[in-house]
Design a protein around this motif. Structure first.
Motif, PDB file in Angstrom:
ATOM      1  N   ARG A   1       6.492  -4.673   3.698  1.00  0.00           N
ATOM      2  CA  ARG A   1       5.235  -3.864   3.084  1.00  0.00           C
ATOM      3  C   ARG A   1       5.835  -2.763   2.332  1.00  0.00           C
ATOM      4  O   ARG A   1       4.777  -2.068   1.473  1.00  0.00           O
ATOM      5  CB  ARG A   1       4.580  -2.936   4.293  1.00  0.00           C
ATOM      6  CG  ARG A   1       3.805  -3.783   5.329  1.00  0.00           C
ATOM      7  CD  ARG A   1       2.815  -4.629   4.698  1.00  0.00           C
ATOM      8  NE  ARG A   1       1.808  -4.007   3.712  1.00  0.00           N
ATOM      9  CZ  ARG A   1       0.874  -3.121   4.324  1.00  0.00           C
ATOM     10  NH1 ARG A   1       0.696  -2.984   5.592  1.00  0.00           N
ATOM     11  NH2 ARG A   1       0.085  -2.570   3.339  1.00  0.00           N
TER      12      ARG A   1
ATOM     13  N   TYR B   1      -3.893  -0.281   3.083  1.00  0.00           N
ATOM     14  CA  TYR B   1      -3.069   0.674   2.181  1.00  0.00           C
ATOM     15  C   TYR B   1      -4.251   1.996   1.918  1.00  0.00           C
ATOM     16  O   TYR B   1      -5.548   1.801   1.919  1.00  0.00           O
ATOM     17  CB  TYR B   1      -2.675   0.244   0.945  1.00  0.00           C
ATOM     18  CG  TYR B   1      -3.653  -0.448   0.252  1.00  0.00           C
ATOM     19  CD1 TYR B   1      -4.440   0.304  -0.859  1.00  0.00           C
ATOM     20  CD2 TYR B   1      -3.923  -1.893   0.201  1.00  0.00           C
ATOM     21  CE1 TYR B   1      -5.268  -0.522  -1.584  1.00  0.00           C
ATOM     22  CE2 TYR B   1      -4.947  -2.490  -0.551  1.00  0.00           C
ATOM     23  CZ  TYR B   1      -5.717  -1.636  -1.381  1.00  0.00           C
ATOM     24  OH  TYR B   1      -6.497  -2.476  -2.193  1.00  0.00           O
TER      25      TYR B   1
ATOM     26  N   ARG C   1       7.695   1.071  -5.981  1.00  0.00           N
ATOM     27  CA  ARG C   1       7.196   2.586  -6.738  1.00  0.00           C
ATOM     28  C   ARG C   1       6.927   3.613  -5.780  1.00  0.00           C
ATOM     29  O   ARG C   1       6.844   4.808  -6.380  1.00  0.00           O
ATOM     30  CB  ARG C   1       6.013   1.939  -7.505  1.00  0.00           C
ATOM     31  CG  ARG C   1       6.465   0.996  -8.857  1.00  0.00           C
ATOM     32  CD  ARG C   1       5.491   1.202  -9.779  1.00  0.00           C
ATOM     33  NE  ARG C   1       4.024   1.294  -9.391  1.00  0.00           N
ATOM     34  CZ  ARG C   1       3.121   1.895 -10.126  1.00  0.00           C
ATOM     35  NH1 ARG C   1       3.467   2.189 -11.307  1.00  0.00           N
ATOM     36  NH2 ARG C   1       1.828   1.997  -9.397  1.00  0.00           N
TER      37      ARG C   1
ATOM     38  N   ASP D   1       6.801  -1.097  -1.027  1.00  0.00           N
ATOM     39  CA  ASP D   1       6.416  -0.940  -2.477  1.00  0.00           C
ATOM     40  C   ASP D   1       7.474  -0.120  -3.104  1.00  0.00           C
ATOM     41  O   ASP D   1       7.526   1.074  -3.191  1.00  0.00           O
ATOM     42  CB  ASP D   1       4.974  -0.422  -2.807  1.00  0.00           C
ATOM     43  CG  ASP D   1       4.788  -0.264  -4.260  1.00  0.00           C
ATOM     44  OD1 ASP D   1       5.399  -0.381  -5.237  1.00  0.00           O
ATOM     45  OD2 ASP D   1       3.483  -0.173  -4.681  1.00  0.00           O
TER      46      ASP D   1
END
Length: 214
Positions: free
Chosen positions: A167, A125, A171, A169
């Motif tokens: 994977r 990331y 947010r 997210d």
């Protein structure tokens, strides 16, 4: 697809929105050598049944023609008779729509997002903390930190698409393919473009910060 879930007016609006966004992003040089792809959902959304307008494969995005876009279903198959092929990475768009219910997905290749994805690839990331434009993702806490997922850039797009769910997210409305480019999405065209611009600012920021500290 039987019993279409979108109207002619919705189809025309999606094509018009794609043309406008394509023109603006091309002016920034974000579609080198016919790269990148854009899509906008048409009609209502259900995780098991939806459709979206997507750029057709291999088109020069600095030009405009009636063959620039087509409509596909949630599996990436054209829903109208056409000789056009959807962008090669349409399966990734399918997964993003299915998992998020978003209204638009934009994918671009830039020098900054390619370099940053390579620099941070081993960690999986790209981290950002305390940068003002994190607020573009409606994250308002002080000194906020986000991690933008990096996925491997397999030649087999289906292999990449299969990794998306694990994977994402909630947010962070974006994922990066290593040495490839960013996928950013939003509830509508305006929000997806805002998110894309914020990601590109952050990638350039990270690159320049690294360069200053070498």
């Amino acid at each position: 697809m039987n019993d279409p879930i979108y109207t002619l007016e919705q189809r025309q609006l999606a094509f018009s929105q794609l043309k406008e966004v394509k023109t603006e992003l091309d002016a920034r040089g974000w579609f080198p050598a016919t790269s990148g792809n854009l899509s906008v959902r048409v009609g209502e959304f259900a995780s098991d049944r939806f459709a979206f307008a997507v750029t057709s494969s291999g088109r020069d995005k600095s030009k405009h023609s009636p063959e620039d876009y087509l409509i596909v279903d949630g599996s990436g198959r054209p829903v109208e008779p056409t000789r056009l092929k959807p962008s090669a990475e349409t399966l990734i768009h399918c997964e993003i729509y299915r998992l998020t219910g978003c209204g638009a997905v934009f994918h671009v290749h830039t020098v900054y997002n390619n370099i940053i994805s390579e620099l941070y690839a081993e960690g999986g990331y790209v981290p950002f903390q305390g940068v003002e434009l994190i607020k573009a993702f409606n994250i308002w806490e002080e000194d906020a930190r986000i991690e933008v997922p990096i996925l491997p850039n397999y030649a087999d797009i289906a292999r990449i698409a299969a990794l998306v769910e694990g994977r994402l997210d909630a947010r962070v409305p974006g994922i990066v393919l290593r040495n490839h480019g960013i996928y950013a999405w939003g509830a509508n065209v305006f929000e997806a473009k805002r998110h894309l611009e914020a990601f590109e600012f952050l990638f350039e920021y990270a690159y320049r910060w690294k360069a200053l500290n070498l």
